[in-house]
Design a protein around this motif. Sequence first.
Motif, mmCIF file in Angstrom:
data_model
loop_
_atom_site.group_PDB
_atom_site.id
_atom_site.type_symbol
_atom_site.label_atom_id
_atom_site.label_comp_id
_atom_site.label_asym_id
_atom_site.label_seq_id
_atom_site.Cartn_x
_atom_site.Cartn_y
_atom_site.Cartn_z
ATOM 1 N N ALA A 148 22.327 54.072 21.669
ATOM 2 C CA ALA A 148 23.476 54.318 22.538
ATOM 3 C C ALA A 148 23.352 53.641 23.890
ATOM 4 C CB ALA A 148 23.674 55.825 22.712
ATOM 5 N N ALA A 149 22.160 53.657 24.465
ATOM 6 C CA ALA A 149 21.975 53.067 25.792
ATOM 7 C C ALA A 149 22.257 51.569 25.776
ATOM 8 C CB ALA A 149 20.561 53.326 26.290
ATOM 9 N N ALA A 150 21.855 50.873 24.699
ATOM 10 C CA ALA A 150 22.078 49.426 24.619
ATOM 11 C C ALA A 150 23.570 49.092 24.575
ATOM 12 C CB ALA A 150 21.370 48.859 23.382
ATOM 13 N N ILE A 151 24.334 49.849 23.787
ATOM 14 C CA ILE A 151 25.777 49.592 23.678
ATOM 15 C C ILE A 151 26.497 50.007 24.964
ATOM 16 C CG2 ILE A 151 27.871 50.081 22.380
ATOM 17 C CD1 ILE A 151 25.701 48.377 20.933
ATOM 18 N N ALA A 152 26.116 51.138 25.541
ATOM 19 C CA ALA A 152 26.728 51.584 26.798
ATOM 20 C C ALA A 152 26.456 50.579 27.915
ATOM 21 C CB ALA A 152 26.217 52.962 27.177
ATOM 22 N N ASP A 153 25.244 50.036 27.964
ATOM 23 C CA ASP A 153 24.919 49.031 28.978
ATOM 24 C C ASP A 153 25.821 47.812 28.839
ATOM 25 O OD1 ASP A 153 22.961 50.570 30.103
ATOM 26 O OD2 ASP A 153 21.275 49.528 29.146
ATOM 27 N N TRP A 154 26.059 47.390 27.600
ATOM 28 C CA TRP A 154 26.930 46.225 27.380
ATOM 29 C C TRP A 154 28.344 46.533 27.872
ATOM 30 C CZ3 TRP A 154 31.496 45.037 25.091
ATOM 31 C CH2 TRP A 154 31.776 43.684 24.929
ATOM 32 N N LEU A 155 28.868 47.701 27.560
ATOM 33 C CA LEU A 155 30.224 48.069 27.966
ATOM 34 C C LEU A 155 30.338 48.096 29.489
ATOM 35 C CD1 LEU A 155 30.906 50.901 25.356
ATOM 36 C CD2 LEU A 155 32.119 48.707 25.507
#
Length: 375
Positions: A148-155
């Motif tokens: 989740a952290a990787a995708i949230a960081d991208w967003l």
Amino acid sequence: MRFRSWFAAAALLLSSFAAHAAEPIKIGMLFPQSGGAGDDGQRVTKAVQVMAELINAQGGVLGRPIQVLIRDDESTPAVGVAKANELIGEGVSLVIEGYNSPVTLAIQPVLARAGIMDITVLSKADGILANNNNPLAVRMNSSNAMDAAAIADWLMHSKAHRIAFATQNDAYGNGAQAGVEAELKKAGWPYEIVSQQSFPFTATDFRVAVTAIKDAKPDAVSVTNSSGGSGMPAFLQQYAQQRGGAPVVAAVGTISPTVLAIAGAAAEGVASADIYFADVEPFKSYKANQDFVAALRTNHLLADKFTALGGGALQVWAIAANQVKSLDKEKVANAIRGKTLPGTIFGDATFAPNGQMQAHFFTTTVKDGQIVVQQ
């Protein structure tokens, strides 16, 4: 010196012969071999067989060869339970499983009650290792919470405030989206869900969902679809055909060479992240990874995250069993959970006390039909 070299080679050869002469250790492989996930499942299964051949060539486990028993879970929980019971009846020492989270969640209690050690390869649902009911469970892939952290960081890096979610409607997909939202909230990032589209794992027609997403005019689209052989490429193709416009970020590990081969130009520009790339440091310098990649190539298999996690599951178990000099399931599990095992495809593989392998995430983008890693 020549004599010592000859003696060492002879000893290795005799060890290999001894392993093949001994009674084999049965390992269960419970993965989809048919249906939408069949192609991926067959690749992972073949990778496990390749790893078994490598281990057997080095003397096996405790001087015994590994025999892989393959069962097709058909990506269906009820079928998975039936096949798990078959493998239990065969007297397997280990079950390697886990393409679909719903299947894994259904079969784990069955394996736990039978006292069978269980290594999950790909399934990501957080509930898989959420309690202490199965002290024999291990997972190779990262969890939804870790992803989740990787995708949230991208967003957040993309300045996406208006987000459209296209989410597989099961434990994996819903958990992945919930994790991303939790990370955005934790970071205090203001966002609005302008379109929420849900679909079953078997879905291939996303035209209505894509139209709704396009009409919502999001800043970005977060898509979670674990069907690399059909669902994900179909979504990307239909999104491109309707000129959705907003950038797409795919859940961790869902953009694979299989997806690119099927989706073609529709995958261009899609962002994601993953935890393993055969030709990226530090992996390309690991001897175990080099040997595995070479063996896959000989068997006409691609080295990617799926095949590495499958082969790695068997390798980790074999290393642990040889370390404790026993097939006792609790001893082997305890040699993995909360420990670091050297010499794996993943280098020194570290596992949390609950059996979760730890991982570093690499952001990726599809460019000119290739997965480009941002280090």
